[in-house]
Structure formats: structure tokens, C-alpha cells
Scaffold this active site. Structure first.
Site, mmCIF file in Angstrom:
data_model
loop_
_atom_site.group_PDB
_atom_site.id
_atom_site.type_symbol
_atom_site.label_atom_id
_atom_site.label_comp_id
_atom_site.label_asym_id
_atom_site.label_seq_id
_atom_site.Cartn_x
_atom_site.Cartn_y
_atom_site.Cartn_z
ATOM 1 N N TYR A 55 5.821 -32.402 -10.282
ATOM 2 C CA TYR A 55 5.208 -31.712 -9.153
ATOM 3 C C TYR A 55 6.242 -31.509 -8.044
ATOM 4 O O TYR A 55 7.385 -31.942 -8.142
ATOM 5 C CB TYR A 55 3.977 -32.471 -8.661
ATOM 6 N N ARG B 3 3.885 -42.280 -6.071
ATOM 7 C CA ARG B 3 4.015 -42.174 -7.529
ATOM 8 C C ARG B 3 5.428 -41.694 -7.822
ATOM 9 O O ARG B 3 5.792 -40.554 -7.545
ATOM 10 C CB ARG B 3 2.990 -41.219 -8.099
ATOM 11 N N HIS C 173 5.258 -32.818 -17.041
ATOM 12 C CA HIS C 173 4.302 -32.138 -17.922
ATOM 13 C C HIS C 173 5.027 -31.174 -18.866
ATOM 14 O O HIS C 173 4.562 -30.930 -19.974
ATOM 15 C CB HIS C 173 3.237 -31.410 -17.107
ATOM 16 N N GLU C 174 6.176 -30.672 -18.430
ATOM 17 C CA GLU C 174 6.952 -29.741 -19.260
ATOM 18 C C GLU C 174 7.826 -30.450 -20.296
ATOM 19 O O GLU C 174 8.446 -29.805 -21.125
ATOM 20 C CB GLU C 174 7.860 -28.878 -18.367
ATOM 21 N N ALA C 175 7.896 -31.756 -20.253
ATOM 22 C CA ALA C 175 8.757 -32.505 -21.170
ATOM 23 C C ALA C 175 8.267 -32.343 -22.607
ATOM 24 O O ALA C 175 7.069 -32.235 -22.869
ATOM 25 C CB ALA C 175 8.783 -33.982 -20.794
ATOM 26 N N ARG C 176 9.211 -32.348 -23.532
ATOM 27 C CA ARG C 176 8.880 -32.248 -24.955
ATOM 28 C C ARG C 176 8.384 -33.579 -25.518
ATOM 29 O O ARG C 176 7.822 -33.628 -26.592
ATOM 30 C CB ARG C 176 10.106 -31.791 -25.741
ATOM 31 N N ARG D 1 -1.278 -44.036 -20.461
ATOM 32 C CA ARG D 1 -1.905 -44.541 -21.688
ATOM 33 C C ARG D 1 -2.377 -45.987 -21.541
ATOM 34 O O ARG D 1 -2.282 -46.788 -22.468
ATOM 35 C CB ARG D 1 -0.984 -44.380 -22.885
ATOM 36 N N ALA E 261 -5.513 -44.789 -16.943
ATOM 37 C CA ALA E 261 -5.604 -43.355 -17.227
ATOM 38 C C ALA E 261 -5.318 -43.111 -18.684
ATOM 39 O O ALA E 261 -4.603 -43.848 -19.314
ATOM 40 C CB ALA E 261 -4.619 -42.579 -16.384
#
Length: 158
Positions: free
Chosen positions: A11, A60, A98-101, A136, A158
Site C-alpha cells: 500500500y 503494520r 499483494h503483487e508478489a508471486r 495465516r 486473519a
């Protein structure tokens, strides 16, 4: 009362921190990590000034970006200390963009698989404020095992 400032997962604040996205050449960019972290530190500092000493500020912090040109471990430690110095009361340890593979939250990822990195920051005694593990951790018995091992002070389920 309190607030969590989202400086992780790719973000806006996280985008200022890493060379991958921060292409600025002013006081908030460049090769010097202390310049790239200025935006994050300023936000925490100004939030503390606006809210007073008794307001909870959670930051965070992305512990592992999982992207090219993400933050190094040394940069994570520098930022953690600066965030504490600016007035944060808790650091919540985010993992990945979020874009990480590399998957971080899908069900194929073992539960609590990233709590080790929170433990690493804790063991290195970089900060004195509580550390919160996340990603997780979605069952009470998993959260309890993380706390029992001493990986973190708190859990964000989460």
C-alpha cells in the site's frame, strides 16, 4: 482507542519505502533508505502529536516484501526502530505485497508459516514495543502455539 497505520503489503506507505516503486528524487526518495522511510516516520510522529500519549498506534510493517527491490532486513530493522521512536506502541508484522508471486494468505500456505520473522525481529531486540504476528493465523490453537513459543507478544488473526 487506537489506530493501525498500514505500512505494509504494497500500500501507499510501503510504496515510499522500497526502490521497486519509489522513483522520487526529493526528500522522500532516492537511494538513501532514511529518505524513503521519512513518509512513514512522519505519519507516525504526526499521529502521535495529534492523539497524545495514551492513544494506541499500531504500525503494520512489511517484514518481507517478496518483490524485487523490496526492503532488506537491515532496512526493516532501521524502520522498526524509527517507528518506535516516532511514537508507535505496537508493530504488526505484515508479510509480502499483494503483487508478489509468493503466496502468503491462501489456504495452501501453512498456518503461521511466517511467525518466524516476527520472532527474528524480537530476538534481535531491535525494538522494545510489543510485536504482533499475522498472516495465516486463523485458529485459536495456532495463535496460542505462537505465543507459547515466544514468536510474538500478540496475534492478529486473519
Amino acid at each position: 482507542d487506537g489506530v493501525e497505520i498500514m505500512g505494509s503489503e504494497g500500500y501507499l506507505i510501503n510504496q515510499f519505502l522500497v526502490k521497486h516503486t519509489n522513483k522520487r528524487n526529493d526528500e522522500y526518495g532516492g537511494d538513501d533508505f532514511r529518505q524513503r522511510m521519512k513518509f512513514a516516520v512522519d505519519i507516525v510522529r504526526e499521529t502521535r502529536l495529534a492523539t497524545g500519549p495514551d492513544f494506541i498506534i499500531i504500525f503494520r510493517l512489511s517484514m518481507i516484501d517478496l518483490i524485487k527491490d523490496g526492503s532488506s532486513w537491515d532496512e526493516v530493522k532501521i524502520l522498526a526502530q524509527a517507528i518506535e521512536d516516532a511514537g508507535a506502541t505496537i508493530i504488526n508484522t505484515g508479510i509480502g505485497w499483494h503483487e508478489a508471486r509468493v503466496p502468503t494468505i491462501v489456504t495452501s500456505v501453512p498456518r503461521a508459516t511466517f511467525s518466524w520473522v516476527t520472532r527474528k525481529l524480537r530476538d534481535e531486540k531491535v525494538v522494545s514495543i510489543p510485536l504482533c504476528a499475522t498472516n495465516r493465523i486463523n485458529a485459536p490453537h495456532i495463535a496460542e502455539s505462537i505465543l507459547e513459543r515466544g514468536d510474538s507478544d500478540m496475534i492478529s488473526m486473519a
